[in-house]
Design an enzyme around this catalytic site. Structure first.
Site, PDB file in Angstrom:
ATOM      1  N   ARG A 152       0.924  -0.877  -0.486  1.00 44.61           N
ATOM      2  CA  ARG A 152      -0.243  -0.010  -0.137  1.00 44.61           C
ATOM      3  C   ARG A 152       0.824   1.184  -0.263  1.00 44.61           C
ATOM      4  O   ARG A 152       1.931   1.473   0.691  1.00 44.61           O
ATOM      5  CB  ARG A 152      -1.111  -0.658   1.178  1.00 44.61           C
ATOM      6  CG  ARG A 152      -1.517   1.496   1.093  1.00 44.61           C
ATOM      7  CD  ARG A 152      -2.874   1.291   2.530  1.00 44.61           C
ATOM      8  NE  ARG A 152      -2.077   1.916   3.270  1.00 44.61           N
ATOM      9  CZ  ARG A 152      -2.130   2.969   4.349  1.00 44.61           C
ATOM     10  NH1 ARG A 152      -3.330   2.475   4.825  1.00 44.61           N
ATOM     11  NH2 ARG A 152      -1.856   3.300   5.061  1.00 44.61           N
ATOM     12  N   TYR A 164      -2.862  11.379   6.452  1.00 45.99           N
ATOM     13  CA  TYR A 164      -3.134   9.950   6.768  1.00 45.99           C
ATOM     14  C   TYR A 164      -2.140   9.478   6.397  1.00 45.99           C
ATOM     15  O   TYR A 164      -1.607   9.272   5.283  1.00 45.99           O
ATOM     16  CB  TYR A 164      -4.347   9.684   6.310  1.00 45.99           C
ATOM     17  CG  TYR A 164      -4.879   8.368   6.596  1.00 45.99           C
ATOM     18  CD1 TYR A 164      -4.657   7.254   5.565  1.00 45.99           C
ATOM     19  CD2 TYR A 164      -4.870   7.604   7.927  1.00 45.99           C
ATOM     20  CE1 TYR A 164      -4.885   6.199   5.389  1.00 45.99           C
ATOM     21  CE2 TYR A 164      -4.599   6.062   7.543  1.00 45.99           C
ATOM     22  CZ  TYR A 164      -4.854   5.611   7.002  1.00 45.99           C
ATOM     23  OH  TYR A 164      -3.753   4.025   6.679  1.00 45.99           O
ATOM     24  N   ASP A 216      -5.495   3.184  -0.282  1.00 48.82           N
ATOM     25  CA  ASP A 216      -6.255   3.857   1.002  1.00 48.82           C
ATOM     26  C   ASP A 216      -6.449   5.656   1.056  1.00 48.82           C
ATOM     27  O   ASP A 216      -6.007   6.017   1.839  1.00 48.82           O
ATOM     28  CB  ASP A 216      -6.106   3.584   2.383  1.00 48.82           C
ATOM     29  CG  ASP A 216      -7.067   3.516   3.616  1.00 48.82           C
ATOM     30  OD1 ASP A 216      -7.076   2.792   4.728  1.00 48.82           O
ATOM     31  OD2 ASP A 216      -7.561   3.784   2.848  1.00 48.82           O
ATOM     32  N   HIS A 218      -9.438   6.631   2.597  1.00 51.81           N
ATOM     33  CA  HIS A 218      -9.717   6.371   4.023  1.00 51.81           C
ATOM     34  C   HIS A 218     -11.027   7.489   3.631  1.00 51.81           C
ATOM     35  O   HIS A 218     -11.181   8.495   5.112  1.00 51.81           O
ATOM     36  CB  HIS A 218      -8.399   7.560   4.755  1.00 51.81           C
ATOM     37  CG  HIS A 218      -8.751   6.539   6.103  1.00 51.81           C
ATOM     38  ND1 HIS A 218      -8.709   7.847   7.240  1.00 51.81           N
ATOM     39  CD2 HIS A 218      -7.981   5.714   6.612  1.00 51.81           C
ATOM     40  CE1 HIS A 218      -8.587   7.201   8.450  1.00 51.81           C
ATOM     41  NE2 HIS A 218      -8.103   5.629   7.985  1.00 51.81           N
ATOM     42  N   GLU A 268     -13.198  -1.742   6.624  1.00 49.81           N
ATOM     43  CA  GLU A 268     -13.038  -1.651   8.037  1.00 49.81           C
ATOM     44  C   GLU A 268     -13.709  -0.748   9.679  1.00 49.81           C
ATOM     45  O   GLU A 268     -13.422  -1.092  10.384  1.00 49.81           O
ATOM     46  CB  GLU A 268     -11.465  -0.915   7.901  1.00 49.81           C
ATOM     47  CG  GLU A 268     -11.405   0.808   7.930  1.00 49.81           C
ATOM     48  CD  GLU A 268      -9.832   0.587   7.827  1.00 49.81           C
ATOM     49  OE1 GLU A 268      -9.669   0.377   6.914  1.00 49.81           O
ATOM     50  OE2 GLU A 268      -9.587   2.149   8.446  1.00 49.81           O
ATOM     51  N   ARG A 289     -13.545  -5.715   3.870  1.00 52.96           N
ATOM     52  CA  ARG A 289     -12.491  -5.379   4.922  1.00 52.96           C
ATOM     53  C   ARG A 289     -12.690  -5.647   5.878  1.00 52.96           C
ATOM     54  O   ARG A 289     -12.106  -5.290   7.156  1.00 52.96           O
ATOM     55  CB  ARG A 289     -12.303  -3.985   4.790  1.00 52.96           C
ATOM     56  CG  ARG A 289     -11.087  -4.013   3.520  1.00 52.96           C
ATOM     57  CD  ARG A 289     -10.652  -3.099   3.852  1.00 52.96           C
ATOM     58  NE  ARG A 289      -9.745  -2.399   4.203  1.00 52.96           N
ATOM     59  CZ  ARG A 289      -8.296  -2.835   5.254  1.00 52.96           C
ATOM     60  NH1 ARG A 289      -8.291  -3.940   4.687  1.00 52.96           N
ATOM     61  NH2 ARG A 289      -7.773  -1.862   5.849  1.00 52.96           N
ATOM     62  N   GLU A 345      -4.216  -7.680   5.666  1.00 50.49           N
ATOM     63  CA  GLU A 345      -3.362  -6.467   5.886  1.00 50.49           C
ATOM     64  C   GLU A 345      -2.311  -6.461   6.791  1.00 50.49           C
ATOM     65  O   GLU A 345      -2.738  -7.007   8.187  1.00 50.49           O
ATOM     66  CB  GLU A 345      -4.175  -5.483   6.218  1.00 50.49           C
ATOM     67  CG  GLU A 345      -3.358  -3.858   6.662  1.00 50.49           C
ATOM     68  CD  GLU A 345      -4.387  -2.888   6.823  1.00 50.49           C
ATOM     69  OE1 GLU A 345      -5.803  -2.997   7.327  1.00 50.49           O
ATOM     70  OE2 GLU A 345      -4.162  -1.494   7.472  1.00 50.49           O
ATOM     71  N   TRP A 408     -12.288  12.228   8.613  1.00 48.61           N
ATOM     72  CA  TRP A 408     -10.513  12.054   8.825  1.00 48.61           C
ATOM     73  C   TRP A 408     -10.353  10.475   7.865  1.00 48.61           C
ATOM     74  O   TRP A 408     -10.874   9.525   8.207  1.00 48.61           O
ATOM     75  CB  TRP A 408     -10.266  11.793  10.059  1.00 48.61           C
ATOM     76  CG  TRP A 408      -9.059  11.461  10.366  1.00 48.61           C
ATOM     77  CD1 TRP A 408      -8.181  11.821  10.163  1.00 48.61           C
ATOM     78  CD2 TRP A 408      -8.313   9.522  10.640  1.00 48.61           C
ATOM     79  NE1 TRP A 408      -7.064  11.453  10.308  1.00 48.61           N
ATOM     80  CE2 TRP A 408      -6.978  10.242  10.598  1.00 48.61           C
ATOM     81  CE3 TRP A 408      -9.425   8.579  10.766  1.00 48.61           C
ATOM     82  CZ2 TRP A 408      -6.245   9.430  11.177  1.00 48.61           C
ATOM     83  CZ3 TRP A 408      -8.416   7.345  11.430  1.00 48.61           C
ATOM     84  CH2 TRP A 408      -6.742   8.068  11.096  1.00 48.61           C
TER      85      TRP A 408
HETATM   86  C1  CS2 Z   1      -6.559   2.315   8.023  1.00 50.80           C
HETATM   87  C2  CS2 Z   1      -6.387   1.763   9.264  1.00 50.80           C
HETATM   88  O1  CS2 Z   1      -5.461   0.234   8.082  1.00 50.80           O
HETATM   89  C3  CS2 Z   1      -6.173   1.245   7.310  1.00 50.80           C
HETATM   90  O2  CS2 Z   1      -6.728   0.624   5.906  1.00 50.80           O
HETATM   91  O3  CS2 Z   1      -7.671   2.575   7.250  1.00 50.80           O
HETATM   92  O4  CS2 Z   1      -4.356   2.535   9.941  1.00 50.80           O
HETATM   93  C4  CS2 Z   1      -7.571   2.745  10.518  1.00 50.80           C
HETATM   94  O5  CS2 Z   1      -6.728   4.307   9.475  1.00 50.80           O
HETATM   95  C5  CS2 Z   1      -6.971   3.137  11.788  1.00 50.80           C
HETATM   96  O6  CS2 Z   1      -7.979   1.344  11.964  1.00 50.80           O
HETATM   97  C6  CS2 Z   1      -8.049   3.616  12.723  1.00 50.80           C
HETATM   98  O7  CS2 Z   1      -7.528   3.272  14.309  1.00 50.80           O
HETATM   99 MG    MG Z   2      -8.595   2.037   6.130  1.00 51.25          MG
END
Ligand code: CS2
Ligand code: MG
Length: 408
Positions: A152, A164, A216, A218, A268, A289, A345, A408
């Site tokens: 990634r 991020y 990502d 996000h 996620e 995910r 991941e 975020w």
């Molecule tokens: C992110 C995460 O790993 C990822 O794909 O989206 O790092 C996410 O920001 C964190 O798990 C938030 O706690």
């Molecule tokens: Mg993510």
């Protein structure tokens, strides 16, 4: 009344902070068998710890540890107030601990209880990043040299502080929950949309197409902006574009899906099958995910992945550093056994974590394996854990130039 085969006599919660905060559930049976479950919810850890200590652990005492499904239904339907990240993370921790116990009593690694290995190893992707494109490219090279077959790539957007996915100087593993009050980051969508295609194009330019490239987003774009980005990324052949838009707006993906063939991965932040039912049944995504620690544990994750298999959606479980090694191990057992596996991941954990969590999983040639230890294969050293007391930590808040809050 059915016989209790393996009675639960203790259930305790351990909050520890080896590099970052983790919450772990410990379940003990009358025969002294111990199961571990990850109950970490980044930025809201104490909410789950309290939910477990005050409302779940007392109800586990006297129950049969072998009755995993009944316990799952008992905790899910018995609370009346269903779903949500706190409830489902607490249920997930109990579920993981009971699968751990069942495996230990059977003398088998959990993947054997899930139907055995459907593959030889679990393909993982690592997190390359940089404060600028050259630094990010060097980090991609590092991962490829380590044998990763999937990477990634994230880089700081010029002009935006705190993008991020980019560690602070000196941080070995990116840790977004870095302060006792939420850090306020500044976001500019237009800058990002101009920058991301060139940034990812630079990866292909230098390294070619011989490995999987992921990115990502996000949660930060509108469906139309995400469609524009997906189209701009098509020449770079991404394995996936992750979380392009706020995941809860499932019907928005109908718009995005019409604009681009770049594969989409979401999930996620989901904590139940109902959060992703439309995305899966309408084939609006390519990878789901959902995380073993936030979506109800191994028991519920298998339901989600089973639904996904019917619609040709593959798995891509969350595996950030704020999911503890217990979660990573549980995910690897599921990953090894499911037929529609996609990728896992692996962000890694900050060094002190390996003083507290003693793991059995291994990495070789771009693949992880959960190992052959009975259960999940992770033990928590409570004495070591006590040396790392909890510290209040919050995830950042994003604001646009006009000061309004953004995703975020
Ligand atoms: C992110 C995460 O790993 C990822 O794909 O989206 O790092 C996410 O920001 C964190 O798990 C938030 O706690
Ligand atoms: Mg993510």
């Amino acid at each position: 009344m059915s016989e209790i085969v393996s009675e639960i006599v203790a259930a305790t919660v351990i909050v520890t902070s080896p590099g970052r905060n983790y919450v772990t559930l410990k379940v003990t049976t009358r025969d002294g068998v111990v199961g571990w479950g990850d109950a970490t919810l980044n930025g809201r850890e104490l909410a789950v710890a309290a939910y477990l200590r005050d409302h779940v652990c007392p109800l586990l005492i006297g129950r049969d540890a072998h009755r995993i499904e009944d316990t799952w239904q008992y905790l899910y339907k018995g609370s009346y107030w269903r779903r949500g990240p706190v409830t489902m993370t607490a249920i997930a921790a109990v579920d993981m601990a009971l699968w751990d116990i069942k495996g230990k009593i059977a003398g088998l690694p959990v993947y054997q209880l899930l139907g055995g290995a459907a593959r030889d190893g679990v393909l993982v992707y690592g997190h390359a990043s940089g404060r600028d494109v050259p630094e990010m490219l060097d980090d991609v090279a590092r991962y490829l040299d380590l044998g990763y077959r999937a990477v990634r790539a994230q880089a700081a957007v010029p002009g935006l502080e705190g993008t991020y996915g980019v560690p602070e100087a000196g941080q070995s593993v990116y840790e977004p929950a870095g302060s006792a009050r939420p850090q306020e980051d500044y976001w500019d969508t237009e800058r990002y949309l101009r920058f991301a295609p060139d940034m990812l194009g630079a990866v292909r330019e230098r390294f070619g197409f011989g490995f999987h490239l992921l990115h990502d987003v996000h949660h930060r774009l509108s469906p139309n902006e995400a469609g524009r980005l997906g189209r701009d990324l098509e020449p770079h052949r991404l394995f996936w574009m992750e979380d392009p838009t706020p995941a809860e707006d499932q019907s928005a993906f109908r718009i995005l899906r019409q604009h681009t063939t770049t594969p989409i991965a979401v999930g996620e932040v989901f904590n139940s099958i109902w959060d992703c039912q439309q995305l899966i049944t309408e084939r609006l995504i390519d990878y789901i995910r959902t995380a073993v620690s936030h979506a109800g544990g191994i028991t519920h994750l298998r339901r989600i992945f089973g639904l996904a298999e019917l619609y040709g959606v593959r798995t891509g479980s969350h595996g950030a550093g704020d999911l503890s090694p217990v979660s990573l191990a549980a995910a690897l057992h599921v990953d090894l056994a499911v037929p529609n596996f996609g990728i896992q991941e692996y962000m890694g954990h900050a060094e002190p974590a390996d003083e507290v969590f003693l793991t059995s999983y291994t990495f070789s040639d771009g693949y992880f394996h959960p190992g052959q230890a009975p259960g999940l294969g992770v033990e928590l050293d409570e004495k070591a854990a006590a040396a790392f007391p909890y510290e209040p930590r919050y995830l950042p808040v994003n604001r646009r130039r006009d000061g309004s809050v953004h995703d975020w």
